[in-house]
Design a protein around this motif. Structure first.
Motif, short mmCIF file in Angstrom:
data_model
loop_
_atom_site.label_atom_id
_atom_site.label_comp_id
_atom_site.label_asym_id
_atom_site.label_seq_id
_atom_site.Cartn_x
_atom_site.Cartn_y
_atom_site.Cartn_z
N ARG A 137 0.85 -1.20 0.00
CA ARG A 137 0.00 0.00 0.00
C ARG A 137 0.88 1.24 0.00
NH1 ARG A 137 -1.99 -2.80 4.41
NH2 ARG A 137 -1.28 -1.12 5.80
N ALA A 138 0.38 2.32 -0.56
CA ALA A 138 1.13 3.57 -0.58
C ALA A 138 1.50 3.99 0.83
CB ALA A 138 0.30 4.67 -1.25
N ASN A 139 2.73 4.49 0.99
CA ASN A 139 3.24 4.99 2.27
C ASN A 139 3.39 3.89 3.32
OD1 ASN A 139 3.19 7.73 1.30
ND2 ASN A 139 0.98 7.74 1.70
N MET A 140 3.49 2.64 2.91
CA MET A 140 3.62 1.54 3.87
C MET A 140 4.95 1.62 4.61
SD MET A 140 3.25 -2.57 3.18
CE MET A 140 1.46 -2.61 3.27
N THR A 141 4.91 1.36 5.91
CA THR A 141 6.10 1.36 6.74
C THR A 141 6.25 0.02 7.45
OG1 THR A 141 4.99 2.17 8.74
CG2 THR A 141 5.78 3.84 7.16
N ALA A 142 7.38 -0.15 8.13
CA ALA A 142 7.61 -1.38 8.89
C ALA A 142 6.53 -1.56 9.96
CB ALA A 142 9.00 -1.35 9.53
N LEU A 143 6.08 -0.46 10.56
CA LEU A 143 5.03 -0.56 11.57
C LEU A 143 3.73 -1.08 10.96
CD1 LEU A 143 4.11 -0.12 14.46
CD2 LEU A 143 3.60 2.27 13.87
N ASP A 144 3.38 -0.60 9.78
CA ASP A 144 2.18 -1.09 9.10
C ASP A 144 2.28 -2.59 8.84
OD1 ASP A 144 1.08 1.52 8.90
OD2 ASP A 144 2.31 1.90 7.12
N VAL A 145 3.45 -3.04 8.42
CA VAL A 145 3.65 -4.46 8.15
C VAL A 145 3.49 -5.28 9.42
CG1 VAL A 145 5.32 -6.20 7.41
CG2 VAL A 145 5.10 -4.06 6.14
N MET A 146 4.08 -4.81 10.53
CA MET A 146 3.99 -5.53 11.79
C MET A 146 2.54 -5.63 12.28
SD MET A 146 6.79 -6.85 12.95
CE MET A 146 6.81 -7.47 11.27
N ILE A 147 1.77 -4.57 12.08
CA ILE A 147 0.36 -4.61 12.46
C ILE A 147 -0.37 -5.66 11.62
CG2 ILE A 147 -1.80 -3.30 12.44
CD1 ILE A 147 -0.12 -0.81 13.13
N SER A 148 -0.05 -5.72 10.33
CA SER A 148 -0.72 -6.66 9.42
C SER A 148 -0.43 -8.11 9.78
CB SER A 148 -0.31 -6.39 7.97
OG SER A 148 -0.76 -5.12 7.55
N VAL A 149 0.78 -8.39 10.28
CA VAL A 149 1.15 -9.78 10.58
C VAL A 149 1.01 -10.10 12.07
CG1 VAL A 149 2.70 -9.89 8.61
CG2 VAL A 149 3.62 -9.24 10.84
N GLY A 150 0.46 -9.18 12.85
CA GLY A 150 0.20 -9.46 14.26
C GLY A 150 1.39 -9.33 15.17
N GLY A 151 2.43 -8.60 14.73
CA GLY A 151 3.60 -8.39 15.58
C GLY A 151 4.59 -9.55 15.52
N LEU A 152 5.44 -9.62 16.55
CA LEU A 152 6.50 -10.63 16.61
C LEU A 152 6.14 -11.73 17.60
CD1 LEU A 152 9.57 -8.21 16.80
CD2 LEU A 152 8.66 -9.34 14.76
N THR A 153 6.75 -12.89 17.44
CA THR A 153 6.61 -13.95 18.42
C THR A 153 7.55 -13.68 19.60
OG1 THR A 153 8.36 -15.40 17.61
CG2 THR A 153 6.22 -15.55 16.51
N GLN A 154 7.37 -14.43 20.67
CA GLN A 154 8.23 -14.26 21.84
C GLN A 154 9.65 -14.74 21.58
OE1 GLN A 154 7.29 -16.95 25.12
NE2 GLN A 154 6.10 -18.25 23.73
N PHE A 155 9.84 -15.46 20.48
CA PHE A 155 11.18 -15.99 20.16
C PHE A 155 11.92 -15.10 19.18
CE2 PHE A 155 8.23 -19.59 20.81
CZ PHE A 155 8.77 -20.10 21.98
N ALA A 156 11.33 -14.01 18.74
CA ALA A 156 11.91 -13.19 17.68
C ALA A 156 13.09 -12.36 18.17
CB ALA A 156 10.85 -12.27 17.09
N ASP A 157 14.09 -12.23 17.32
CA ASP A 157 15.17 -11.27 17.52
C ASP A 157 14.88 -10.10 16.59
OD1 ASP A 157 17.45 -9.82 17.89
OD2 ASP A 157 18.85 -11.40 17.28
N GLY A 158 13.99 -9.22 17.02
CA GLY A 158 13.48 -8.16 16.16
C GLY A 158 14.53 -7.18 15.70
N ASN A 159 15.55 -6.93 16.53
CA ASN A 159 16.56 -5.96 16.15
C ASN A 159 17.59 -6.52 15.17
OD1 ASN A 159 15.48 -3.80 17.46
ND2 ASN A 159 16.91 -3.83 19.19
N ASP A 160 17.47 -7.79 14.84
CA ASP A 160 18.35 -8.38 13.83
C ASP A 160 17.56 -8.74 12.57
OD1 ASP A 160 20.91 -9.10 12.98
OD2 ASP A 160 20.59 -11.21 13.47
N ALA A 161 16.38 -8.12 12.44
CA ALA A 161 15.55 -8.37 11.26
C ALA A 161 16.20 -7.75 10.02
CB ALA A 161 14.16 -7.80 11.46
N THR A 162 15.85 -8.29 8.88
CA THR A 162 16.46 -7.87 7.62
C THR A 162 15.39 -7.63 6.56
OG1 THR A 162 18.47 -9.17 8.03
CG2 THR A 162 18.04 -8.56 5.75
#
Length: 206
Positions: A137-162
């Motif tokens: 979608r126009a103007n999509m950001t990483a936050l928009d993507v995270m909302i669409s996929v329901g956020g991260l799991t408890q096992f995620a290393d979010g700061n090492d995402a690519t």
């Protein structure tokens, strides 16, 4: 190993094939909120559903899925290639073919169940709550993507995402600080997403 863990391991494996063995990741600038970017014209993809309306010809008005081969079946004509065309392009093509049977046909196509081609999707792999491909979608950001996929799991290393992105026909990877964005509310970690991006969230080693 449960089904979800097995799926996650498979998706991370696919992600590693995409990014290769290099650990060098560039940083992306923070997204400019409210930026007036324009999304590319929507192109039809396999899995989309098309409502095809032929004015004054109710018997030719149908709803059809786009098959995995990118084609659709329409009355009075052979199978048509629909994938990678805009709805207007496909409508004009159908009008041209229907003109053999119908006088001055007027066709309108409405797309539902948006999927689109890979070049207009954003694919999320790994330790997201719901790994999936979502339409850009126009103007999509990483936050928009995270909302669409329901956020991260408890096992995620979010700061090492690519983010894997095609830049000038070259595949490049960029670091994304999803933990800082989601857990700490650091808006500078919210980066712009482009059509075709692949977001890979690895599992924490701890």
């Amino acid at each position: 190993m449960g089904a979800k863990k097995a799926f996650t391991a498979l998706m991370v494996g696919v992600g590693m094939l995409l990014v290769g063995c290099s650990s060098d990741k560039a940083d992306l600038p923070a997204a400019k909120l409210g930026a007036d970017s324009v999304a590319p014209m929507y192109q039809i993809g396999a899995g989309d559903n098309l409502n095809i309306f032929v004015w004054r010809n109710a018997e030719l008005t149908i709803s059809v899925p786009v098959r995995p081969d990118g084609r659709i079946s329409v009355p009075l004509m052979e199978d048509l290639d629909a994938a990678n065309k805009t709805p207007s392009e496909l409508a004009r093509e159908i009008e041209e073919k229907l003109a053999v049977f119908v006088q001055d046909p007027i066709v309108t196509i409405i797309v539902t169940g948006f999927v689109g081609p890979f070049t207009q999707q954003v694919r999320v792999l790994g330790e997201a709550a719901r790994p999936q491909a979502i339409p850009y979608r126009a103007n999509m950001t990483a936050l928009d993507v995270m909302i669409s996929v329901g956020g991260l799991t408890q096992f995620a290393d979010g700061n090492d995402a690519t983010i894997v992105r095609l830049v000038d026909d070259e595949q490049k990877e960029f670091r994304v600080r999803l933990d800082d964005l989601i857990k700490d509310g650091d808006i500078t970690a919210n980066v712009a997403i482009l059509p075709g991006d692949v977001l890979i969230v690895p599992e924490s080693v701890f």
